[in-house]
Design a protein around this motif. Structure first.
Motif, PDB file in Angstrom:
ATOM      1  N   GLY A  21      64.991  75.244   8.984  1.00 13.13           N
ATOM      2  CA  GLY A  21      65.976  75.856  10.505  1.00 13.13           C
ATOM      3  C   GLY A  21      65.288  74.532  10.890  1.00 13.13           C
ATOM      4  O   GLY A  21      66.493  73.553  11.307  1.00 13.13           O
ATOM      5  N   ASN A  22      64.001  73.852  11.493  1.00 16.26           N
ATOM      6  CA  ASN A  22      63.857  72.897  11.725  1.00 16.26           C
ATOM      7  C   ASN A  22      64.348  71.675  11.786  1.00 16.26           C
ATOM      8  O   ASN A  22      64.587  70.211  12.596  1.00 16.26           O
ATOM      9  CB  ASN A  22      62.025  72.663  11.982  1.00 16.26           C
ATOM     10  N   TYR A  23      64.356  70.945  10.315  1.00 16.30           N
ATOM     11  CA  TYR A  23      64.993  69.560   9.816  1.00 16.30           C
ATOM     12  C   TYR A  23      65.798  69.310   9.698  1.00 16.30           C
ATOM     13  O   TYR A  23      66.347  68.804  10.285  1.00 16.30           O
ATOM     14  CB  TYR A  23      63.708  69.690   8.184  1.00 16.30           C
ATOM     15  N   SER A  72      60.133  62.258   7.831  1.00 17.56           N
ATOM     16  CA  SER A  72      61.125  61.864   8.444  1.00 17.56           C
ATOM     17  C   SER A  72      62.236  60.750   8.816  1.00 17.56           C
ATOM     18  O   SER A  72      63.114  60.922   8.745  1.00 17.56           O
ATOM     19  CB  SER A  72      61.639  63.465   9.496  1.00 17.56           C
ATOM     20  N   GLY A  73      61.045  59.425   8.878  1.00 19.35           N
ATOM     21  CA  GLY A  73      61.528  58.783   9.187  1.00 19.35           C
ATOM     22  C   GLY A  73      61.648  58.022  10.554  1.00 19.35           C
ATOM     23  O   GLY A  73      62.271  56.993  10.704  1.00 19.35           O
ATOM     24  N   VAL A  74      60.681  58.587  11.368  1.00 20.17           N
ATOM     25  CA  VAL A  74      60.902  58.151  12.466  1.00 20.17           C
ATOM     26  C   VAL A  74      59.739  56.737  12.356  1.00 20.17           C
ATOM     27  O   VAL A  74      59.110  56.554  12.140  1.00 20.17           O
ATOM     28  CB  VAL A  74      59.642  59.104  13.391  1.00 20.17           C
ATOM     29  N   ASN A  75      59.852  55.859  13.289  1.00 21.65           N
ATOM     30  CA  ASN A  75      59.395  54.532  13.383  1.00 21.65           C
ATOM     31  C   ASN A  75      58.038  54.558  14.901  1.00 21.65           C
ATOM     32  O   ASN A  75      59.059  54.514  16.211  1.00 21.65           O
ATOM     33  CB  ASN A  75      60.578  53.785  13.166  1.00 21.65           C
ATOM     34  N   PRO A  76      57.299  54.536  14.543  1.00 22.53           N
ATOM     35  CA  PRO A  76      56.680  55.013  15.756  1.00 22.53           C
ATOM     36  C   PRO A  76      56.753  52.840  16.372  1.00 22.53           C
ATOM     37  O   PRO A  76      56.265  53.430  18.000  1.00 22.53           O
ATOM     38  CB  PRO A  76      54.990  54.692  15.196  1.00 22.53           C
ATOM     39  N   LYS A  77      56.720  52.287  15.880  1.00 23.63           N
ATOM     40  CA  LYS A  77      57.555  50.361  16.687  1.00 23.63           C
ATOM     41  C   LYS A  77      59.312  51.164  17.305  1.00 23.63           C
ATOM     42  O   LYS A  77      59.338  50.281  18.325  1.00 23.63           O
ATOM     43  CB  LYS A  77      57.708  49.560  15.145  1.00 23.63           C
ATOM     44  N   LYS A  78      59.541  52.438  16.840  1.00 25.29           N
ATOM     45  CA  LYS A  78      61.072  52.339  18.127  1.00 25.29           C
ATOM     46  C   LYS A  78      60.415  52.886  18.717  1.00 25.29           C
ATOM     47  O   LYS A  78      61.699  53.459  19.867  1.00 25.29           O
ATOM     48  CB  LYS A  78      62.085  52.297  16.687  1.00 25.29           C
ATOM     49  N   SER A  79      59.538  54.247  18.102  1.00 21.14           N
ATOM     50  CA  SER A  79      59.801  55.359  19.485  1.00 21.14           C
ATOM     51  C   SER A  79      58.373  55.406  19.799  1.00 21.14           C
ATOM     52  O   SER A  79      57.665  55.111  19.290  1.00 21.14           O
ATOM     53  CB  SER A  79      60.644  56.649  18.333  1.00 21.14           C
ATOM     54  N   ILE A  80      58.646  56.017  20.661  1.00 21.24           N
ATOM     55  CA  ILE A  80      57.175  56.436  21.025  1.00 21.24           C
ATOM     56  C   ILE A  80      57.499  58.164  21.015  1.00 21.24           C
ATOM     57  O   ILE A  80      57.695  59.177  20.730  1.00 21.24           O
ATOM     58  CB  ILE A  80      57.024  56.987  23.371  1.00 21.24           C
ATOM     59  N   ILE A  81      55.980  58.401  20.779  1.00 21.96           N
ATOM     60  CA  ILE A  81      55.520  59.383  19.505  1.00 21.96           C
ATOM     61  C   ILE A  81      54.239  59.845  20.284  1.00 21.96           C
ATOM     62  O   ILE A  81      53.450  59.318  20.085  1.00 21.96           O
ATOM     63  CB  ILE A  81      55.529  59.878  17.835  1.00 21.96           C
ATOM     64  N   LYS A 288      61.492  64.657  -1.676  1.00 21.03           N
ATOM     65  CA  LYS A 288      60.689  63.355  -0.725  1.00 21.03           C
ATOM     66  C   LYS A 288      60.059  63.107   0.437  1.00 21.03           C
ATOM     67  O   LYS A 288      59.021  62.474   0.925  1.00 21.03           O
ATOM     68  CB  LYS A 288      62.216  62.964  -0.632  1.00 21.03           C
ATOM     69  N   LEU A 289      60.247  63.917   0.990  1.00 15.75           N
ATOM     70  CA  LEU A 289      59.530  64.725   2.156  1.00 15.75           C
ATOM     71  C   LEU A 289      57.910  64.957   2.022  1.00 15.75           C
ATOM     72  O   LEU A 289      57.221  64.457   2.715  1.00 15.75           O
ATOM     73  CB  LEU A 289      60.093  65.190   3.071  1.00 15.75           C
ATOM     74  N   GLN A 290      58.105  66.007   1.157  1.00 16.12           N
ATOM     75  CA  GLN A 290      56.261  66.229   1.220  1.00 16.12           C
ATOM     76  C   GLN A 290      55.810  64.865   0.330  1.00 16.12           C
ATOM     77  O   GLN A 290      54.709  64.841   0.845  1.00 16.12           O
ATOM     78  CB  GLN A 290      56.095  66.941  -0.100  1.00 16.12           C
ATOM     79  N   GLU A 291      56.373  64.127  -0.797  1.00 12.64           N
ATOM     80  CA  GLU A 291      55.820  63.035  -1.267  1.00 12.64           C
ATOM     81  C   GLU A 291      55.475  62.221  -0.521  1.00 12.64           C
ATOM     82  O   GLU A 291      53.986  61.566  -0.277  1.00 12.64           O
ATOM     83  CB  GLU A 291      56.192  61.814  -1.836  1.00 12.64           C
ATOM     84  N   LYS A 292      56.114  61.972   0.880  1.00 11.71           N
ATOM     85  CA  LYS A 292      55.906  61.244   2.256  1.00 11.71           C
ATOM     86  C   LYS A 292      55.090  61.517   2.964  1.00 11.71           C
ATOM     87  O   LYS A 292      54.219  60.924   3.786  1.00 11.71           O
ATOM     88  CB  LYS A 292      56.848  60.405   2.602  1.00 11.71           C
ATOM     89  N   PHE A 293      55.313  63.154   2.959  1.00 14.55           N
ATOM     90  CA  PHE A 293      54.476  63.542   4.153  1.00 14.55           C
ATOM     91  C   PHE A 293      52.391  63.694   3.634  1.00 14.55           C
ATOM     92  O   PHE A 293      51.568  63.258   3.958  1.00 14.55           O
ATOM     93  CB  PHE A 293      54.654  65.386   4.186  1.00 14.55           C
TER      94      PHE A 293
END
Length: 331
Positions: A21-23, A72-81, A288-293
């Motif tokens: 649901g969060n995803y 999930s594809g969030v890019n820290p060079k594009k976004s502030i996390i 796919k998500l778990q592999e990257k995680f």
């Protein structure tokens, strides 16, 4: 932050395992919107301490939440996390907003009523004050838009009301945010065994929930057991067919196929085969998500660096708003 783009804010608590649901409701959209907005993504750890947390597990959950953002594809060079508690201005603005919010406004918040019933022995003031801290999170960054799940709409509406009140009293000091729900149906995924209530990671029955880190067998079992009905016809009707409607929402959200198209596709499909297709659509995403995680999870120094840089960038933006408010308040 680029001046040509408006600011999008979103946050998730690191209070345990994130769900499908969060995803579907928020995280899956973050990768795409970061090219359209100046995105600010907060890991809302201060919100999470309205319930008691184990220190070591809590700290791990924070890093795991970041790893899921990246997976999930969030890019820290594009976004502030960043982690909410590492930018103290959230607490500063929280107090200012406390002084501009009325008791009657908070007592009407439905989530406070619901969570008070779930944990009647810990109805703390933080739980009651939660919407004001959320408003501070949003207004601190002059957010133009807030990406939220359906259950948070009431809280953002309160943030909008507080923003308008501040602007009426002191001039244009904060931006009044708009609500962004990218998928009206998919923003509210329901419990698998009780599809009249929202899928929630705090549910006592784990068979109601698909967690993002559930393994293959677990997903197969949970979808196979999910509640449907007895007429073996697949169409969208949340009143009479809440279970099937929920599975249609999940499938539609994960595949990008509209529900009306799915109803035609599955007109002669049995519930058993439909559930197999829903299961596969979930596994296609989760594996796919778990592999990257797990790749990011093992890079703790890298994760910590992202949060340090993010906190520094967020703080610069936050201080501008605090200074503006301090000036008009005479502080």
């Amino acid at each position: 932050m680029g001046l040509s783009k408006s600011i999008m804010f979103s946050a998730i608590q690191p209070s345990g395992k994130l769900t499908l649901g969060n995803y579907i409701g928020t995280i899956s959209h973050w990768m795409h919107i970061q090219d359209m907005y100046n995105c600010i993504y907060s890991i809302a750890d201060l919100h999470a301490i309205t319930v008691n947390q184990d220190k070591k597990l809590f700290q791990q959950n924070i890093l795991d939440t970041l790893a899921l953002y990246l997976a999930s594809g969030v890019n820290p060079k594009k976004s502030i996390i960043f982690v909410q508690s590492e930018v103290q201005e959230h607490c500063q603005l929280n107090w200012i907003l406390n002084c501009h919010t009325y008791f009657g406004e908070l007592i009407r918040m439905t989530q406070f009523k619901q969570k008070s019933k779930i944990n009647p022995n810990n109805i703390n003031i933080g739980l009651f004050n939660y919407p004001i801290l959320m408003a501070a999170d949003i207004l601190l960054y002059q957010s133009d838009t807030v990406l939220v799940g359906h259950d948070q709409i009431q809280h953002v509406e309160l943030a909008r009301k507080i923003a308008k009140r501040l602007n009426f009293l002191y001039g244009q000091v904060v931006t009044v945010p708009k609500i962004y729900i990218p998928n009206k149906n998919g923003s509210k995924i329901m419990a698998l065994l009780n599809p009249i209530k929202k899928m929630s990671k705090s549910d006592s029955n784990l068979n109601n929930i698909i967690f993002l880190l559930d393994d293959h067998k677990c997903v197969v079992k949970k979808i196979a057991r999910s509640i449907t009905d007895s007429d073996n016809k697949i169409f969208y009707d949340t009143v009479n067919k809440p279970g099937i409607s929920n599975l249609l929402n999940i499938y539609s959200s994960l595949t990008g196929t509209s529900i009306s198209v799915l109803e035609n596709m599955f007109v002669n499909t049995t519930y058993k085969n439909f559930k197999l297709l829903v299961t596969q659509s979930i596994l296609d995403i989760l594996l796919k998500l778990q592999e990257k995680f797990f790749y990011f999870k093992n890079k703790k120094d890298y994760l910590r660096d992202i949060l340090d840089i993010g906190a520094s960038l967020a703080k610069k933006e936050a201080q501008k708003t605090i200074q503006k408010l301090y000036n008009v308040l005479g502080l």
